[in-house]
Design an enzyme around this catalytic site. Structure first.
Site, PDB file in Angstrom:
ATOM      1  N   ASP A   1       0.751  -0.917   0.060  1.00  0.00           N
ATOM      2  CA  ASP A   1       0.177   0.066  -0.017  1.00  0.00           C
ATOM      3  C   ASP A   1       0.698   1.269  -0.064  1.00  0.00           C
ATOM      4  O   ASP A   1       0.305   2.164  -0.140  1.00  0.00           O
ATOM      5  CB  ASP A   1      -0.976   0.106   1.209  1.00  0.00           C
TER       6      ASP A   1
ATOM      7  N   HIS B   1       6.703  -7.605  -1.002  1.00  0.00           N
ATOM      8  CA  HIS B   1       5.524  -8.296  -2.232  1.00  0.00           C
ATOM      9  C   HIS B   1       5.288  -6.988  -3.193  1.00  0.00           C
ATOM     10  O   HIS B   1       4.246  -6.946  -3.886  1.00  0.00           O
ATOM     11  CB  HIS B   1       4.391  -8.381  -1.215  1.00  0.00           C
TER      12      HIS B   1
ATOM     13  N   CYS C   1       9.178  -7.428 -21.037  1.00  0.00           N
ATOM     14  CA  CYS C   1      10.448  -6.994 -20.965  1.00  0.00           C
ATOM     15  C   CYS C   1      10.702  -6.213 -19.434  1.00  0.00           C
ATOM     16  O   CYS C   1       9.885  -6.520 -18.597  1.00  0.00           O
ATOM     17  CB  CYS C   1      10.498  -5.788 -21.827  1.00  0.00           C
TER      18      CYS C   1
HETATM   19  P1  NAD Z   1      -3.454 -10.721   6.382  1.00  0.00           P
HETATM   20  O1  NAD Z   1      -4.725 -10.109   6.038  1.00  0.00           O
HETATM   21  O2  NAD Z   1      -3.303 -12.534   6.210  1.00  0.00           O
HETATM   22  O3  NAD Z   1      -3.643 -10.662   8.137  1.00  0.00           O
HETATM   23  C1  NAD Z   1      -3.803  -9.506   8.831  1.00  0.00           C
HETATM   24  C2  NAD Z   1      -3.585  -9.670  10.346  1.00  0.00           C
HETATM   25  O4  NAD Z   1      -3.585  -8.524  11.005  1.00  0.00           O
HETATM   26  C3  NAD Z   1      -4.443 -10.546  11.323  1.00  0.00           C
HETATM   27  O5  NAD Z   1      -3.549 -11.423  11.754  1.00  0.00           O
HETATM   28  C4  NAD Z   1      -5.095  -9.626  12.047  1.00  0.00           C
HETATM   29  O6  NAD Z   1      -5.431 -10.395  13.239  1.00  0.00           O
HETATM   30  C5  NAD Z   1      -4.132  -8.572  12.184  1.00  0.00           C
HETATM   31  N1  NAD Z   1      -4.690  -7.246  12.526  1.00  0.00           N
HETATM   32  C6  NAD Z   1      -5.940  -6.685  12.084  1.00  0.00           C
HETATM   33  N2  NAD Z   1      -6.187  -5.625  12.434  1.00  0.00           N
HETATM   34  C7  NAD Z   1      -5.101  -5.100  13.231  1.00  0.00           C
HETATM   35  C8  NAD Z   1      -4.687  -3.989  13.886  1.00  0.00           C
HETATM   36  N3  NAD Z   1      -5.396  -2.903  13.819  1.00  0.00           N
HETATM   37  N4  NAD Z   1      -3.378  -3.898  14.403  1.00  0.00           N
HETATM   38  C9  NAD Z   1      -2.643  -4.971  14.206  1.00  0.00           C
HETATM   39  N5  NAD Z   1      -2.972  -6.122  13.730  1.00  0.00           N
HETATM   40  C10 NAD Z   1      -4.185  -6.155  13.230  1.00  0.00           C
HETATM   41  O7  NAD Z   1      -2.193  -9.947   6.422  1.00  0.00           O
HETATM   42  P2  NAD Z   1      -0.830 -10.450   5.914  1.00  0.00           P
HETATM   43  O8  NAD Z   1      -0.483 -11.293   7.002  1.00  0.00           O
HETATM   44  O9  NAD Z   1       0.060  -9.235   5.594  1.00  0.00           O
HETATM   45  O10 NAD Z   1      -0.952 -11.252   4.689  1.00  0.00           O
HETATM   46  C11 NAD Z   1      -1.664 -10.762   3.499  1.00  0.00           C
HETATM   47  C12 NAD Z   1      -0.771 -10.688   2.325  1.00  0.00           C
HETATM   48  O11 NAD Z   1      -1.687 -10.009   1.509  1.00  0.00           O
HETATM   49  C13 NAD Z   1       0.600 -10.113   2.337  1.00  0.00           C
HETATM   50  O12 NAD Z   1       1.473 -10.702   1.639  1.00  0.00           O
HETATM   51  C14 NAD Z   1       0.436  -8.648   1.677  1.00  0.00           C
HETATM   52  O13 NAD Z   1       1.164  -8.604   0.457  1.00  0.00           O
HETATM   53  C15 NAD Z   1      -1.159  -8.610   1.043  1.00  0.00           C
HETATM   54  N6  NAD Z   1      -2.009  -7.645   1.482  1.00  0.00           N
HETATM   55  C16 NAD Z   1      -1.427  -6.326   1.789  1.00  0.00           C
HETATM   56  C17 NAD Z   1      -2.377  -5.345   2.279  1.00  0.00           C
HETATM   57  C18 NAD Z   1      -1.779  -3.970   1.955  1.00  0.00           C
HETATM   58  O14 NAD Z   1      -0.960  -3.380   1.564  1.00  0.00           O
HETATM   59  N7  NAD Z   1      -2.209  -2.987   3.246  1.00  0.00           N
HETATM   60  C19 NAD Z   1      -3.526  -5.451   2.328  1.00  0.00           C
HETATM   61  C20 NAD Z   1      -4.315  -6.715   2.315  1.00  0.00           C
HETATM   62  C21 NAD Z   1      -3.348  -7.707   1.777  1.00  0.00           C
HETATM   63 ZN    ZN Z   2       7.671  -4.197 -22.362  1.00  0.00          ZN
END
Ligand code: NAD
Ligand code: ZN
Length: 254
Positions: free
Chosen positions: A100, A125, A136
């Protein structure tokens, strides 16, 4: 249970690993929450090379929706506290699974006063706001508008200015390898860290979830900040069951 603030104060080298939970209070949906859904698709059905090969338009529309959503969000108190922490302490490095860009935006919030570079995260990621070519090596940070929704034609999907091939978001999809150089750097940081502070990740997406294990294996400590238990909780020396904005400004206070 050891005091997390004291563990951080005593450590010279700290690696901070963040996941979607740190941005939840900025309004960015996590993947595993109800709000992560878009048109009844699960992210696992859209964030894959197979989905993009089959139906690039739907995948692009989803990314376009996510770009607009994230563009309206702002970094929260946890992102800002980590910027202060990293700028104040030379041995602190941030590593994120998030795409993000909110860590970087928080870092640039102080740019007029200080050099934000030490607070920029290693992005495991990729980044939602960057594209790359499917053929490319071309990369770019343009946010191109898509044509009419629902059209079968791929001609108006974003294309590469160098070779004309289809562009894709510059993120790592489910089933894809991480950039070996980026992963290697993250593993080195985790291995050398005396403390790994893990914030807001469900710790099920590998290899990122294994970084804390690497710190632990080398004799370091692990702090988890997550309102819920995760597979990592069992190896953590200290679990803070609070939200990121409640916990981080306090335990990372400089
Ligand atoms: P996830 O969605 O699997 O898990 C989120 C975790 O955050 C949960 O364990 C939850 O309990 C915890 N959580 C929720 N609210 C919270 C808060 N206020 N404070 C602290 N913790 C809190 O996320 P992940 O483990 O990062 O895996 C998801 C994958 O998807 C990642 O690899 C990522 O690249 C991608 N993703 C990214 C975004 C982003 O960029 N914001 C959003 C969604 C998914
Ligand atoms: Zn190209």
């Amino acid at each position: 249970m050891p005091d997390p603030r004291q563990l951080l104060l005593d450590a010279r080298r700290v690696v901070v690993l963040t996941g979607a939970g740190i941005s939840a209070e900025s309004g960015v949906p996590t993947f595993r929450g109800e709000q992560g859904l878009w048109r009844n698709f699960r992210p696992e059905e859209l964030a894959t090379p197979e989905a993009f090969a089959r139906d690039p338009r739907t995948v692009w529309e989803w990314y376009h929706w996510r770009r607009h959503l994230v563009a309206q969000c702002v970094p929260n108190a946890a992102h800002h506290a980590l910027v202060e922490f990293a700028l104040d302490r030379p041995g602190v490095r941030l590593v994120t699974q998030n795409v993000d860009g909110l860590h970087a935006r928080a870092a640039y919030d102080v740019a007029a006063l200080r050099d934000p570079t030490p607070a920029l995260p290693l992005e495991l990621h990729g980044n939602l706001f960057r594209d790359r070519c499917t053929s490319c090596d071309e990369h770019g940070d343009h946010d191109l508008e898509l044509g009419d929704e629902g059209s079968e034609d791929t001609a108006d999907l974003p294309s590469c200015s160098a070779c004309g091939s289809l562009l894709r978001p510059d993120v790592v999809w489910f089933g894809e390898m991480l950039d070996p150089a980026v992963l290697g750097e993250a593993q080195r940081l985790a291995a050398e860290a005396e403390v790994c502070l893990v914030i807001g990740t469900s710790a099920v997406v590998h290899p990122a979830a294994g970084l804390a294990n690497e710190t632990k294996r080398r004799g370091g400590r692990v702090i988890e900040v997550n309102p819920e238990e995760t597979p990592l909780s069992a190896i953590a020396d200290c679990c803070v069951r609070s939200s990121a904005t409640e916990a981080i400004p306090e335990i990372c206070r400089v």
